[in-house]
Scaffold this motif. Sequence first.
Motif, PDB file in Angstrom:
ATOM      1  N   MET A 218       0.848  -1.195   0.000  1.00 24.48           N
ATOM      2  CA  MET A 218       0.000   0.000   0.000  1.00 24.48           C
ATOM      3  C   MET A 218       0.884   1.246   0.000  1.00 24.48           C
ATOM      4  SD  MET A 218      -2.858  -1.183   2.812  1.00 24.48           S
ATOM      5  CE  MET A 218      -3.861   0.291   2.544  1.00 24.48           C
ATOM      6  N   ILE A 219       0.478   2.228  -0.814  1.00 22.06           N
ATOM      7  CA  ILE A 219       1.170   3.523  -0.835  1.00 22.06           C
ATOM      8  C   ILE A 219       0.125   4.626  -0.707  1.00 22.06           C
ATOM      9  CG2 ILE A 219       3.072   2.659  -2.261  1.00 22.06           C
ATOM     10  CD1 ILE A 219       1.754   4.105  -4.669  1.00 22.06           C
ATOM     11  N   ASP A 220       0.596   5.840  -0.376  1.00 23.39           N
ATOM     12  CA  ASP A 220      -0.328   6.961  -0.252  1.00 23.39           C
ATOM     13  C   ASP A 220      -0.536   7.679  -1.577  1.00 23.39           C
ATOM     14  OD1 ASP A 220      -0.971   7.001   2.643  1.00 23.39           O
ATOM     15  OD2 ASP A 220       1.200   7.191   2.801  1.00 23.39           O
ATOM     16  N   GLY A 221       0.439   7.589  -2.481  1.00 23.79           N
ATOM     17  CA  GLY A 221       0.317   8.285  -3.753  1.00 23.79           C
ATOM     18  C   GLY A 221       1.640   8.274  -4.488  1.00 23.79           C
ATOM     19  N   ILE A 222       1.663   8.961  -5.634  1.00 26.27           N
ATOM     20  CA  ILE A 222       2.910   9.084  -6.376  1.00 26.27           C
ATOM     21  C   ILE A 222       3.207  10.552  -6.641  1.00 26.27           C
ATOM     22  CG2 ILE A 222       2.523   6.853  -7.496  1.00 26.27           C
ATOM     23  CD1 ILE A 222       2.052   8.430 -10.119  1.00 26.27           C
ATOM     24  N   LEU A 223       4.467  10.835  -6.886  1.00 24.05           N
ATOM     25  CA  LEU A 223       4.937  12.153  -7.286  1.00 24.05           C
ATOM     26  C   LEU A 223       5.690  11.932  -8.595  1.00 24.05           C
ATOM     27  CD1 LEU A 223       6.685  14.694  -4.932  1.00 24.05           C
ATOM     28  CD2 LEU A 223       7.640  14.191  -7.165  1.00 24.05           C
ATOM     29  N   THR A 224       5.243  12.562  -9.669  1.00 28.63           N
ATOM     30  CA  THR A 224       5.901  12.338 -10.954  1.00 28.63           C
ATOM     31  C   THR A 224       6.947  13.412 -11.212  1.00 28.63           C
ATOM     32  OG1 THR A 224       4.143  13.557 -12.096  1.00 28.63           O
ATOM     33  CG2 THR A 224       3.917  11.163 -11.958  1.00 28.63           C
ATOM     34  N   VAL A 225       8.092  12.980 -11.695  1.00 29.10           N
ATOM     35  CA  VAL A 225       9.200  13.882 -11.995  1.00 29.10           C
ATOM     36  C   VAL A 225       9.692  13.593 -13.405  1.00 29.10           C
ATOM     37  CG1 VAL A 225      11.539  14.578 -11.388  1.00 29.10           C
ATOM     38  CG2 VAL A 225       9.908  14.007  -9.577  1.00 29.10           C
ATOM     39  N   THR A 226       9.670  14.594 -14.240  1.00 24.17           N
ATOM     40  CA  THR A 226      10.230  14.435 -15.586  1.00 24.17           C
ATOM     41  C   THR A 226      11.752  14.506 -15.488  1.00 24.17           C
ATOM     42  OG1 THR A 226       8.299  15.579 -16.488  1.00 24.17           O
ATOM     43  CG2 THR A 226      10.202  15.313 -17.936  1.00 24.17           C
ATOM     44  N   ASN A 227      12.422  13.517 -16.059  1.00 28.28           N
ATOM     45  CA  ASN A 227      13.879  13.524 -16.032  1.00 28.28           C
ATOM     46  C   ASN A 227      14.408  14.745 -16.772  1.00 28.28           C
ATOM     47  OD1 ASN A 227      14.242  11.066 -14.625  1.00 28.28           O
ATOM     48  ND2 ASN A 227      13.911   9.904 -16.511  1.00 28.28           N
ATOM     49  N   LEU A 228      15.188  15.564 -16.074  1.00 26.71           N
ATOM     50  CA  LEU A 228      15.776  16.726 -16.721  1.00 26.71           C
ATOM     51  C   LEU A 228      16.984  16.293 -17.540  1.00 26.71           C
ATOM     52  CD1 LEU A 228      13.884  18.103 -14.685  1.00 26.71           C
ATOM     53  CD2 LEU A 228      15.622  19.873 -14.409  1.00 26.71           C
ATOM     54  N   ILE A 229      17.210  16.999 -18.634  1.00 29.22           N
ATOM     55  CA  ILE A 229      18.253  16.570 -19.574  1.00 29.22           C
ATOM     56  C   ILE A 229      19.601  17.105 -19.119  1.00 29.22           C
ATOM     57  CG2 ILE A 229      18.901  16.441 -22.004  1.00 29.22           C
ATOM     58  CD1 ILE A 229      16.029  16.979 -22.722  1.00 29.22           C
ATOM     59  N   ILE A 230      20.111  16.513 -18.070  1.00 28.22           N
ATOM     60  CA  ILE A 230      21.433  16.839 -17.554  1.00 28.22           C
ATOM     61  C   ILE A 230      22.067  15.543 -17.062  1.00 28.22           C
ATOM     62  CG2 ILE A 230      20.787  19.184 -16.870  1.00 28.22           C
ATOM     63  CD1 ILE A 230      20.592  18.241 -14.002  1.00 28.22           C
ATOM     64  N   GLY A 231      23.336  15.577 -16.723  1.00 23.28           N
ATOM     65  CA  GLY A 231      24.016  14.446 -16.098  1.00 23.28           C
ATOM     66  C   GLY A 231      23.981  13.185 -16.943  1.00 23.28           C
ATOM     67  N   ARG A 232      23.871  12.029 -16.269  1.00 30.21           N
ATOM     68  CA  ARG A 232      23.900  10.745 -16.979  1.00 30.21           C
ATOM     69  C   ARG A 232      22.730  10.610 -17.944  1.00 30.21           C
ATOM     70  NH1 ARG A 232      24.890   7.308 -11.595  1.00 30.21           N
ATOM     71  NH2 ARG A 232      27.110   7.742 -11.293  1.00 30.21           N
ATOM     72  N   HIS A 233      21.578  11.229 -17.603  1.00 29.95           N
ATOM     73  CA  HIS A 233      20.418  11.111 -18.485  1.00 29.95           C
ATOM     74  C   HIS A 233      20.707  11.757 -19.831  1.00 29.95           C
ATOM     75  CE1 HIS A 233      16.348  10.602 -19.746  1.00 29.95           C
ATOM     76  NE2 HIS A 233      16.084  11.893 -19.767  1.00 29.95           N
ATOM     77  N   ALA A 234      21.357  12.918 -19.836  1.00 28.92           N
ATOM     78  CA  ALA A 234      21.690  13.586 -21.093  1.00 28.92           C
ATOM     79  C   ALA A 234      22.666  12.733 -21.904  1.00 28.92           C
ATOM     80  CB  ALA A 234      22.286  14.963 -20.809  1.00 28.92           C
ATOM     81  N   VAL A 235      23.638  12.162 -21.211  1.00 31.24           N
ATOM     82  CA  VAL A 235      24.620  11.301 -21.904  1.00 31.24           C
ATOM     83  C   VAL A 235      23.918  10.106 -22.533  1.00 31.24           C
ATOM     84  CG1 VAL A 235      26.628   9.807 -21.571  1.00 31.24           C
ATOM     85  CG2 VAL A 235      26.514  12.028 -20.410  1.00 31.24           C
ATOM     86  N   SER A 236      22.992   9.504 -21.771  1.00 32.64           N
ATOM     87  CA  SER A 236      22.273   8.327 -22.265  1.00 32.64           C
ATOM     88  C   SER A 236      21.412   8.675 -23.475  1.00 32.64           C
ATOM     89  CB  SER A 236      21.398   7.753 -21.143  1.00 32.64           C
ATOM     90  OG  SER A 236      20.594   6.693 -21.621  1.00 32.64           O
ATOM     91  N   LEU A 237      20.690   9.801 -23.423  1.00 32.20           N
ATOM     92  CA  LEU A 237      19.851  10.208 -24.557  1.00 32.20           C
ATOM     93  C   LEU A 237      20.699  10.473 -25.790  1.00 32.20           C
ATOM     94  CD1 LEU A 237      17.315  12.639 -22.824  1.00 32.20           C
ATOM     95  CD2 LEU A 237      16.831  10.368 -23.721  1.00 32.20           C
TER      96      LEU A 237
END
Length: 321
Positions: A218-237
């Motif tokens: 059971m959870i209370d809810g979710i918080l959605t976060v869009t991955n910002l295009i910096i760091g490892r995410h930018a390298v991966s994209l």
Amino acid sequence: MGTTMLRLDTPDTAFVHWLNSRHLNPSPKTVDSLWLNITSLCNQRCAHCHVRASPDSGIHMTDDIIQQCLRVLEKFQQIRTVDLTGGAPELHPGFERIVGALTEMGKKVVVRHNLTVTLDGNPVTGESKLALPQFFADNQVEILASLPYLEAGPTDAVRGRGVFRKSIESLRLLNAAGYGTRGLALILVVNSDQPLTLSGRIELEQLFKSRLGEFGIMIDGILTVTNLIIGRHAVSLRRRGRLRNTENSLRRSAIELSIERALCRSRLSVGIDGRLYDCDFNFALGLPVGDIFAFDLDRLLARDIRFGEHCYGCIAGAGSG
């Protein structure tokens, strides 16, 4: 540690042009929350980590910086929430002491929890962290726990082998300690490469609650976060040839209304180095606006927020939150 409040020129970026074209001049509204990045050490090595945390990166916020943070929080009672992050904040050698001091001060304490640290323990010292769920409960800590997907394949691809299985096990331990079951807040942070609409976020929350219910969680809810295009995410994209399409998607999805809720307008981030930033992403990019040893609330409220291209990620779709 320096004590100069920086006055910064507005960068000439597409995001700033987007603001100007709509006659938007977002400024700080208040500072009701302080986000403390207390360590770069993490038991995971996530592909999208914007601060490049890992088991090999063991830089901790020093005790003098922590003590100054506590002095600031004691002085400014309007800063009611303290958000502990990293790395895995639980791996800072003074984590329990910091939480204890904040709780005694009457602050709301939020911990950005990657779930698996409870089972993995400290990757450097081998120290067990199995007591974390009960420690969180005893101190009434609010948990923001990371779980990007509801299946093992994509979760493990982003966060490491076995992470999904251990995350499910850790969520059960949190439920047993009262999180999501007996009044203690358990929110999942769900990262996405693409922005969500408000209706999409509601549907995703229902899906998470339903599918995790099949695991007895059971959870209370979710918080959605869009991955910002910096760091490892930018390298991966960039490596996968998806960088340009992702950038364009975020720009097309930018919504003026979302900037009203932008977190940089109501909170500040304190980096491991003790400098102040508009957000944790500006900490990752090295864009300070001052430092904790020169904390002047009036000047901080009058500061220019340091916007950049990455800011599209926070205002695309329904925004992050």
